[in-house]
Write an enzyme that holds these catalytic residues in place. Structure first.
Site, PDB file in Angstrom:
ATOM      1  N   TYR A 138       0.842  -1.206   0.000  1.00  0.00           N
ATOM      2  CA  TYR A 138       0.000   0.000   0.000  1.00  0.00           C
ATOM      3  C   TYR A 138       0.876   1.255   0.000  1.00  0.00           C
ATOM      4  O   TYR A 138       0.747   2.121  -0.870  1.00  0.00           O
ATOM      5  CB  TYR A 138      -0.893  -0.030   1.231  1.00  0.00           C
ATOM      6  CG  TYR A 138      -1.889   1.101   1.332  1.00  0.00           C
ATOM      7  CD1 TYR A 138      -3.019   1.140   0.514  1.00  0.00           C
ATOM      8  CD2 TYR A 138      -1.715   2.136   2.257  1.00  0.00           C
ATOM      9  CE1 TYR A 138      -3.945   2.170   0.615  1.00  0.00           C
ATOM     10  CE2 TYR A 138      -2.631   3.167   2.364  1.00  0.00           C
ATOM     11  CZ  TYR A 138      -3.746   3.184   1.547  1.00  0.00           C
ATOM     12  OH  TYR A 138      -4.653   4.211   1.649  1.00  0.00           O
TER      13      TYR A 138
ATOM     14  N   GLU B 148       4.177   1.776  -0.577  1.00  0.00           N
ATOM     15  CA  GLU B 148       5.071   1.992  -1.720  1.00  0.00           C
ATOM     16  C   GLU B 148       4.279   2.141  -3.012  1.00  0.00           C
ATOM     17  O   GLU B 148       4.701   2.871  -3.915  1.00  0.00           O
ATOM     18  CB  GLU B 148       6.097   0.854  -1.839  1.00  0.00           C
ATOM     19  CG  GLU B 148       7.040   0.746  -0.640  1.00  0.00           C
ATOM     20  CD  GLU B 148       8.071   1.872  -0.551  1.00  0.00           C
ATOM     21  OE1 GLU B 148       7.900   2.923  -1.189  1.00  0.00           O
ATOM     22  OE2 GLU B 148       9.064   1.687   0.180  1.00  0.00           O
ATOM     23  N   GLY B 149       3.144   1.461  -3.104  1.00  0.00           N
ATOM     24  CA  GLY B 149       2.278   1.639  -4.280  1.00  0.00           C
ATOM     25  C   GLY B 149       1.827   3.088  -4.383  1.00  0.00           C
ATOM     26  O   GLY B 149       1.875   3.703  -5.455  1.00  0.00           O
TER      27      GLY B 149
ATOM     28  N   VAL C 117     -12.087   2.699  13.500  1.00  0.00           N
ATOM     29  CA  VAL C 117     -13.350   3.336  13.904  1.00  0.00           C
ATOM     30  C   VAL C 117     -14.517   2.370  13.679  1.00  0.00           C
ATOM     31  O   VAL C 117     -15.344   2.149  14.577  1.00  0.00           O
ATOM     32  CB  VAL C 117     -13.569   4.668  13.150  1.00  0.00           C
ATOM     33  CG1 VAL C 117     -14.951   5.227  13.447  1.00  0.00           C
ATOM     34  CG2 VAL C 117     -12.498   5.683  13.534  1.00  0.00           C
ATOM     35  N   SER C 118     -14.555   1.745  12.497  1.00  0.00           N
ATOM     36  CA  SER C 118     -15.661   0.816  12.226  1.00  0.00           C
ATOM     37  C   SER C 118     -15.582  -0.404  13.142  1.00  0.00           C
ATOM     38  O   SER C 118     -16.600  -0.858  13.679  1.00  0.00           O
ATOM     39  CB  SER C 118     -15.675   0.408  10.754  1.00  0.00           C
ATOM     40  OG  SER C 118     -14.386   0.114  10.294  1.00  0.00           O
ATOM     41  N   ASN C 119     -14.371  -0.931  13.361  1.00  0.00           N
ATOM     42  CA  ASN C 119     -14.233  -2.081  14.273  1.00  0.00           C
ATOM     43  C   ASN C 119     -14.778  -1.764  15.656  1.00  0.00           C
ATOM     44  O   ASN C 119     -15.601  -2.505  16.206  1.00  0.00           O
ATOM     45  CB  ASN C 119     -12.749  -2.436  14.435  1.00  0.00           C
ATOM     46  CG  ASN C 119     -12.323  -3.554  13.510  1.00  0.00           C
ATOM     47  OD1 ASN C 119     -13.044  -3.913  12.590  1.00  0.00           O
ATOM     48  ND2 ASN C 119     -11.137  -4.095  13.743  1.00  0.00           N
TER      49      ASN C 119
ATOM     50  N   ARG D 275      -3.579   8.420  16.279  1.00  0.00           N
ATOM     51  CA  ARG D 275      -4.061   8.738  14.934  1.00  0.00           C
ATOM     52  C   ARG D 275      -4.867  10.033  15.047  1.00  0.00           C
ATOM     53  O   ARG D 275      -5.356  10.391  16.133  1.00  0.00           O
ATOM     54  CB  ARG D 275      -4.982   7.638  14.383  1.00  0.00           C
ATOM     55  CG  ARG D 275      -4.326   6.296  14.093  1.00  0.00           C
ATOM     56  CD  ARG D 275      -3.333   6.366  12.954  1.00  0.00           C
ATOM     57  NE  ARG D 275      -2.813   5.041  12.601  1.00  0.00           N
ATOM     58  CZ  ARG D 275      -1.776   4.455  13.190  1.00  0.00           C
ATOM     59  NH1 ARG D 275      -1.123   5.066  14.166  1.00  0.00           N
ATOM     60  NH2 ARG D 275      -1.373   3.271  12.776  1.00  0.00           N
TER      61      ARG D 275
HETATM   62  P1  NAD Z   1     -12.692   1.912   0.175  1.00  0.00           P
HETATM   63  O1  NAD Z   1     -12.035   0.582   0.262  1.00  0.00           O
HETATM   64  O2  NAD Z   1     -14.026   2.090   0.804  1.00  0.00           O
HETATM   65  O3  NAD Z   1     -12.823   2.375  -1.340  1.00  0.00           O
HETATM   66  C1  NAD Z   1     -11.952   1.971  -2.359  1.00  0.00           C
HETATM   67  C2  NAD Z   1     -12.774   1.698  -3.603  1.00  0.00           C
HETATM   68  O4  NAD Z   1     -11.900   1.322  -4.676  1.00  0.00           O
HETATM   69  C3  NAD Z   1     -13.750   0.522  -3.424  1.00  0.00           C
HETATM   70  O5  NAD Z   1     -15.004   0.876  -3.941  1.00  0.00           O
HETATM   71  C4  NAD Z   1     -13.101  -0.603  -4.227  1.00  0.00           C
HETATM   72  O6  NAD Z   1     -14.042  -1.551  -4.703  1.00  0.00           O
HETATM   73  C5  NAD Z   1     -12.425   0.184  -5.328  1.00  0.00           C
HETATM   74  N1  NAD Z   1     -11.303  -0.529  -5.962  1.00  0.00           N
HETATM   75  C6  NAD Z   1     -10.288  -1.184  -5.356  1.00  0.00           C
HETATM   76  N2  NAD Z   1      -9.451  -1.706  -6.270  1.00  0.00           N
HETATM   77  C7  NAD Z   1      -9.938  -1.334  -7.496  1.00  0.00           C
HETATM   78  C8  NAD Z   1      -9.532  -1.567  -8.831  1.00  0.00           C
HETATM   79  N3  NAD Z   1      -8.422  -2.273  -9.104  1.00  0.00           N
HETATM   80  N4  NAD Z   1     -10.285  -1.066  -9.838  1.00  0.00           N
HETATM   81  C9  NAD Z   1     -11.419  -0.365  -9.574  1.00  0.00           C
HETATM   82  N5  NAD Z   1     -11.859  -0.118  -8.328  1.00  0.00           N
HETATM   83  C10 NAD Z   1     -11.130  -0.601  -7.304  1.00  0.00           C
HETATM   84  O7  NAD Z   1     -11.652   2.970   0.773  1.00  0.00           O
HETATM   85  P2  NAD Z   1     -11.795   4.541   1.022  1.00  0.00           P
HETATM   86  O8  NAD Z   1     -11.557   4.783   2.453  1.00  0.00           O
HETATM   87  O9  NAD Z   1     -13.009   5.067   0.394  1.00  0.00           O
HETATM   88  O10 NAD Z   1     -10.505   5.068   0.256  1.00  0.00           O
HETATM   89  C11 NAD Z   1     -10.594   5.709  -1.012  1.00  0.00           C
HETATM   90  C12 NAD Z   1      -9.209   6.198  -1.413  1.00  0.00           C
HETATM   91  O11 NAD Z   1      -8.707   7.104  -0.448  1.00  0.00           O
HETATM   92  C13 NAD Z   1      -8.182   5.061  -1.533  1.00  0.00           C
HETATM   93  O12 NAD Z   1      -7.358   5.307  -2.640  1.00  0.00           O
HETATM   94  C14 NAD Z   1      -7.389   5.187  -0.256  1.00  0.00           C
HETATM   95  O13 NAD Z   1      -6.081   4.728  -0.407  1.00  0.00           O
HETATM   96  C15 NAD Z   1      -7.439   6.680   0.012  1.00  0.00           C
HETATM   97  N6  NAD Z   1      -7.278   6.969   1.437  1.00  0.00           N
HETATM   98  C16 NAD Z   1      -8.286   6.763   2.319  1.00  0.00           C
HETATM   99  C17 NAD Z   1      -8.084   7.032   3.661  1.00  0.00           C
HETATM  100  C18 NAD Z   1      -9.174   6.830   4.687  1.00  0.00           C
HETATM  101  O14 NAD Z   1      -8.908   7.013   5.878  1.00  0.00           O
HETATM  102  N7  NAD Z   1     -10.387   6.529   4.333  1.00  0.00           N
HETATM  103  C19 NAD Z   1      -6.842   7.494   4.110  1.00  0.00           C
HETATM  104  C20 NAD Z   1      -5.828   7.659   3.178  1.00  0.00           C
HETATM  105  C21 NAD Z   1      -6.056   7.425   1.836  1.00  0.00           C
HETATM  106  N1  UDP Z   2      -6.464  -0.809  15.655  1.00  0.00           N
HETATM  107  C1  UDP Z   2      -6.828  -1.364  16.868  1.00  0.00           C
HETATM  108  N2  UDP Z   2      -7.876  -2.228  16.888  1.00  0.00           N
HETATM  109  C2  UDP Z   2      -8.604  -2.544  15.787  1.00  0.00           C
HETATM  110  C3  UDP Z   2      -8.230  -1.960  14.544  1.00  0.00           C
HETATM  111  C4  UDP Z   2      -7.144  -1.098  14.518  1.00  0.00           C
HETATM  112  O1  UDP Z   2      -6.220  -1.095  17.900  1.00  0.00           O
HETATM  113  O2  UDP Z   2      -9.559  -3.340  15.905  1.00  0.00           O
HETATM  114  C5  UDP Z   2      -5.337   0.144  15.629  1.00  0.00           C
HETATM  115  C6  UDP Z   2      -4.255  -0.171  14.588  1.00  0.00           C
HETATM  116  O3  UDP Z   2      -3.295  -1.063  15.123  1.00  0.00           O
HETATM  117  C7  UDP Z   2      -3.684   1.204  14.327  1.00  0.00           C
HETATM  118  C8  UDP Z   2      -4.883   2.146  14.502  1.00  0.00           C
HETATM  119  O4  UDP Z   2      -5.843   1.413  15.247  1.00  0.00           O
HETATM  120  O5  UDP Z   2      -2.720   1.546  15.293  1.00  0.00           O
HETATM  121  C9  UDP Z   2      -5.498   2.595  13.184  1.00  0.00           C
HETATM  122  O6  UDP Z   2      -5.741   1.446  12.414  1.00  0.00           O
HETATM  123  P1  UDP Z   2      -6.490   1.479  11.011  1.00  0.00           P
HETATM  124  O7  UDP Z   2      -6.442   0.095  10.475  1.00  0.00           O
HETATM  125  O8  UDP Z   2      -7.820   2.117  11.170  1.00  0.00           O
HETATM  126  O9  UDP Z   2      -5.644   2.464  10.100  1.00  0.00           O
HETATM  127  P2  UDP Z   2      -4.070   2.744   9.879  1.00  0.00           P
HETATM  128  O10 UDP Z   2      -3.925   4.161  10.271  1.00  0.00           O
HETATM  129  O11 UDP Z   2      -3.242   1.847  10.732  1.00  0.00           O
HETATM  130  O12 UDP Z   2      -3.880   2.483   8.436  1.00  0.00           O
END
Ligand code: NAD
Ligand code: UDP
Length: 313
Positions: free
Chosen positions: A144, A146-147, A187-189, A210
């Site tokens: 994630y 490095e991508g 948060v969802s967990n 965080r």
């Molecule tokens: P999410 O997993 O809910 O949404 C990602 C969406 O991308 C999904 O609908 C999934 O089906 C789609 N997807 C995945 N691989 C795909 C592919 N190869 N082709 C087409 N669709 C594909 O996650 P999110 O929280 O909505 O995140 C959206 C973007 O924001 C992501 O790029 C994520 O890296 C970035 N981001 C989110 C957060 C966060 O806290 N939510 C933080 C940092 C970066």
């Molecule tokens: N975390 C936790 N319990 C859980 C899920 C996550 O303690 O059930 C911790 C996780 O180890 C990290 C932080 O919560 O330190 C945020 O995790 P999340 O997966 O939401 O995002 P990250 O910022 O790590 O990508």
């Protein structure tokens, strides 16, 4: 009216973005392979004549005509991006190449959802955009991190080499309604566990921090960033600087849900960053933006959403 492509548009952030762009009268094309995205996220506007959904994997080329492109496709939760790490890197890297190629062909402005993970386990706190990060290139999170770093490189090379108009956002932890209930993010967990009366699983000692941004604030920042003058490319940090330990978050969620759940401690995942807080000076200056919704209010909204999904304990 603009024609706007949102990749990952059926995901958590993508669906909120599509909804907002439709409200502003744009035509929206949502492209998603539904790996973590769900139909239920887009059901409330699926019949809007300005909205179109296409099942497509961004790892493959796409030929459509659009004015703007938001590239959000990529699983964001560690559980999901580590499920098929090779596909995760492909999604970020091949996905960026394909979407940049599309933007170049039609001369569209293109937005990249990068991440605070480009800073890895940061040794500078809070993190400004000038910090190059501390990232393990061969660990479990690397697919994630490095991508996304490589995608940033591609965006800036397309900008320099092809004069493409780019906007790179480094998104910090964002939460809100439409997060996947089994997404594995903290948060969802915690909310699902609290509502179901199950133990709250804090990883490690819960002292890691965080900064959590509510989704509405984040979408506002996306729109503002896309509207900045062409010479502003980012990268720009987007997030809420309020910083909390994971233990504090657990306690807050137990209080707000009035749950009887107890906190249990589980092993810390590999390379889990110890602290994370955005320096949003640049976003304040360039976007005239800062988050308005505090953690407690954002959590209340999110709990309301999850209550509808989770059977009461
Ligand atoms: P999410 O997993 O809910 O949404 C990602 C969406 O991308 C999904 O609908 C999934 O089906 C789609 N997807 C995945 N691989 C795909 C592919 N190869 N082709 C087409 N669709 C594909 O996650 P999110 O929280 O909505 O995140 C959206 C973007 O924001 C992501 O790029 C994520 O890296 C970035 N981001 C989110 C957060 C966060 O806290 N939510 C933080 C940092 C970066
Ligand atoms: N975390 C936790 N319990 C859980 C899920 C996550 O303690 O059930 C911790 C996780 O180890 C990290 C932080 O919560 O330190 C945020 O995790 P999340 O997966 O939401 O995002 P990250 O910022 O790590 O990508």
């Amino acid at each position: 009216m603009k024609r706007i492509l949102v990749t990952g548009g059926a995901g958590f952030l993508g669906s909120h973005l599509c909804e907002r762009l439709l409200k502003e009268g744009n035509e929206v094309l949502c492209v998603d392979n539904f790996f973590t995205g769900r139909r239920s996220n887009i059901v409330s506007f699926i019949n809007n004549p300005l909205f179109e959904v296409m099942r497509h994997d961004v790892c493959f080329p796409l030929y459509v005509e659009v004015d703007e492109l938001y590239n959000l496709a990529c699983p964001a939760s560690p559980i999901h991006y580590q499920f098929d790490p090779v596909q995760t890197t492909k999604t970020s890297v091949h996905g960026a190449i394909n979407m940049l190629g599309l933007a170049k062909r039609v001369r569209a402005k293109i937005f990249q959802s990068s991440t605070s993970e480009v800073y890895g386990d940061p040794q500078i706190h809070p993190q400004p955009e000038s910090y190059w990060g501390n990232v393990n290139p061969i660990g479990y999170r690397s697919c994630y991190d490095e991508g996304k770093r490589c995608a940033e490189t591609l965006f800036f090379d397309y900008n320099r080499q092809h004069k493409l108009r780019i906007k790179v956002a480094r998104i910090f932890n964002t939460y809100g309604p439409r997060m996947h209930p089994n997404d594995g993010r903290v948060v969802s967990n915690f909310i699902m566990q609290a509502l179901q009366g199950k133990p709250i699983t804090v990883y490690g000692k819960g002292h890691q921090t965080r900064s959590f941004c509510y989704v509405d604030d984040m979408i506002e920042a996306f729109i503002r960033l896309m509207a900045t003058p062409d010479d502003f490319t980012g990268p720009v940090n987007l997030g809420n600087p309020g910083e909390f330990t994971i233990l504090e978050l657990a306690e807050k969620i137990i209080k707000l849900t009035r749950s009887k759940s107890k906190i249990i401690f589980e092993p810390l995942p590999h390379d889990d960053p110890t602290q994370r807080q955005p320096d949003i000076t640049l976003a304040k200056k360039k976007l005239k933006w800062q988050p308005k919704i505090n953690l407690e209010d954002g959590l209340k909204e999110t709990i309301r959403y999850f209550r509808k999904l989770a059977p009461a304990s």
